[in-house]
Design a protein around this motif. Structure first.
Motif, PDB file in Angstrom:
ATOM      1  N   THR A  66       0.835  -1.206   0.000  1.00  0.00           N
ATOM      2  CA  THR A  66       0.000   0.000   0.000  1.00  0.00           C
ATOM      3  C   THR A  66       0.866   1.251   0.000  1.00  0.00           C
ATOM      4  O   THR A  66       0.616   2.190  -0.762  1.00  0.00           O
ATOM      5  N   LYS A  67       1.898   1.258   0.846  1.00  0.00           N
ATOM      6  CA  LYS A  67       2.808   2.411   0.891  1.00  0.00           C
ATOM      7  C   LYS A  67       3.493   2.614  -0.459  1.00  0.00           C
ATOM      8  O   LYS A  67       3.627   3.738  -0.940  1.00  0.00           O
ATOM      9  N   ARG A  68       3.917   1.524  -1.072  1.00  0.00           N
ATOM     10  CA  ARG A  68       4.586   1.609  -2.375  1.00  0.00           C
ATOM     11  C   ARG A  68       3.636   2.188  -3.419  1.00  0.00           C
ATOM     12  O   ARG A  68       4.004   3.082  -4.188  1.00  0.00           O
ATOM     13  N   ALA A  69       2.401   1.710  -3.443  1.00  0.00           N
ATOM     14  CA  ALA A  69       1.419   2.206  -4.417  1.00  0.00           C
ATOM     15  C   ALA A  69       1.102   3.682  -4.176  1.00  0.00           C
ATOM     16  O   ALA A  69       1.002   4.465  -5.129  1.00  0.00           O
ATOM     17  N   LEU A  70       0.959   4.070  -2.912  1.00  0.00           N
ATOM     18  CA  LEU A  70       0.694   5.472  -2.600  1.00  0.00           C
ATOM     19  C   LEU A  70       1.867   6.351  -3.024  1.00  0.00           C
ATOM     20  O   LEU A  70       1.677   7.432  -3.599  1.00  0.00           O
ATOM     21  N   VAL A 112       1.999  10.298  -3.243  1.00  0.00           N
ATOM     22  CA  VAL A 112       1.707  10.586  -1.839  1.00  0.00           C
ATOM     23  C   VAL A 112       3.008  10.565  -1.041  1.00  0.00           C
ATOM     24  O   VAL A 112       3.821   9.653  -1.194  1.00  0.00           O
ATOM     25  N   ASP A 113       3.217  11.583  -0.220  1.00  0.00           N
ATOM     26  CA  ASP A 113       4.395  11.639   0.645  1.00  0.00           C
ATOM     27  C   ASP A 113       4.110  10.802   1.891  1.00  0.00           C
ATOM     28  O   ASP A 113       3.451  11.259   2.823  1.00  0.00           O
ATOM     29  N   ILE A 114       4.613   9.579   1.898  1.00  0.00           N
ATOM     30  CA  ILE A 114       4.343   8.638   2.992  1.00  0.00           C
ATOM     31  C   ILE A 114       4.905   9.147   4.312  1.00  0.00           C
ATOM     32  O   ILE A 114       4.260   9.018   5.357  1.00  0.00           O
ATOM     33  N   ASP A 115       6.098   9.743   4.280  1.00  0.00           N
ATOM     34  CA  ASP A 115       6.688  10.264   5.514  1.00  0.00           C
ATOM     35  C   ASP A 115       5.795  11.328   6.133  1.00  0.00           C
ATOM     36  O   ASP A 115       5.586  11.346   7.343  1.00  0.00           O
ATOM     37  N   LEU A 116       5.263  12.206   5.306  1.00  0.00           N
ATOM     38  CA  LEU A 116       4.374  13.249   5.810  1.00  0.00           C
ATOM     39  C   LEU A 116       3.088  12.638   6.365  1.00  0.00           C
ATOM     40  O   LEU A 116       2.592  13.052   7.410  1.00  0.00           O
ATOM     41  N   LEU A 117       2.576  11.633   5.691  1.00  0.00           N
ATOM     42  CA  LEU A 117       1.369  10.951   6.145  1.00  0.00           C
ATOM     43  C   LEU A 117       1.597  10.325   7.516  1.00  0.00           C
ATOM     44  O   LEU A 117       0.774  10.458   8.418  1.00  0.00           O
ATOM     45  N   GLU A 118       2.716   9.648   7.687  1.00  0.00           N
ATOM     46  CA  GLU A 118       3.008   9.010   8.964  1.00  0.00           C
ATOM     47  C   GLU A 118       3.275  10.027  10.067  1.00  0.00           C
ATOM     48  O   GLU A 118       2.883   9.834  11.204  1.00  0.00           O
ATOM     49  N   LYS A 119       3.934  11.125   9.736  1.00  0.00           N
ATOM     50  CA  LYS A 119       4.198  12.170  10.730  1.00  0.00           C
ATOM     51  C   LYS A 119       2.917  12.845  11.180  1.00  0.00           C
ATOM     52  O   LYS A 119       2.776  13.213  12.335  1.00  0.00           O
ATOM     53  N   SER A 120       1.960  13.009  10.260  1.00  0.00           N
ATOM     54  CA  SER A 120       0.715  13.692  10.608  1.00  0.00           C
ATOM     55  C   SER A 120      -0.078  12.920  11.647  1.00  0.00           C
ATOM     56  O   SER A 120      -0.869  13.482  12.387  1.00  0.00           O
ATOM     57  N   GLU A 121       0.151  11.612  11.727  1.00  0.00           N
ATOM     58  CA  GLU A 121      -0.538  10.794  12.726  1.00  0.00           C
ATOM     59  C   GLU A 121      -0.056  11.121  14.130  1.00  0.00           C
ATOM     60  O   GLU A 121      -0.756  10.887  15.109  1.00  0.00           O
ATOM     61  N   LEU A 122       1.154  11.649  14.231  1.00  0.00           N
ATOM     62  CA  LEU A 122       1.738  11.926  15.539  1.00  0.00           C
ATOM     63  C   LEU A 122       1.396  13.322  16.045  1.00  0.00           C
ATOM     64  O   LEU A 122       1.643  13.625  17.212  1.00  0.00           O
TER      65      LEU A 122
END
Length: 82
Positions: free
Chosen positions: A60-64, A69-79
């Motif tokens: 999923t991360k690879r496809a995004l 999609v900036d996966i790092d930004l997505l994961e950081k926004s959760e914090l």
């Protein structure tokens, strides 16, 4: 408790997948049924699902990422706090 956390952004995980969704995705990937994957009596069922979830989330991360999609930004926004 779930209602109280509904507005709390840090309680949400954008890449969360329900176990039944993981099982269906893994079974489809390997061309087997969910019942074959979740073989009754298998001692390693939890391990199978955990490994499956890891692969499904990685895919999923690879496809995004391929979709821009900036996966790092997505994961950081959760914090971030609400």
């Amino acid at each position: 408790e779930k209602k109280a956390d509904a507005g709390n952004k840090s309680s949400w995980n954008a890449l969360f997948m329900r176990p039944d969704t993981v099982a269906a995705a893994v079974a489809a990937r390997f061309g087997i049924s969910k019942s074959e994957l979740l073989e009754p009596g298998a001692q390693d069922m939890a391990v199978r699902l955990a490994l499956g979830e890891t692969h499904v989330i990685a895919d999923t991360k690879r496809a995004l990422a391929e979709g821009g999609v900036d996966i790092d930004l997505l994961e950081k926004s959760e914090l971030l706090e609400p």
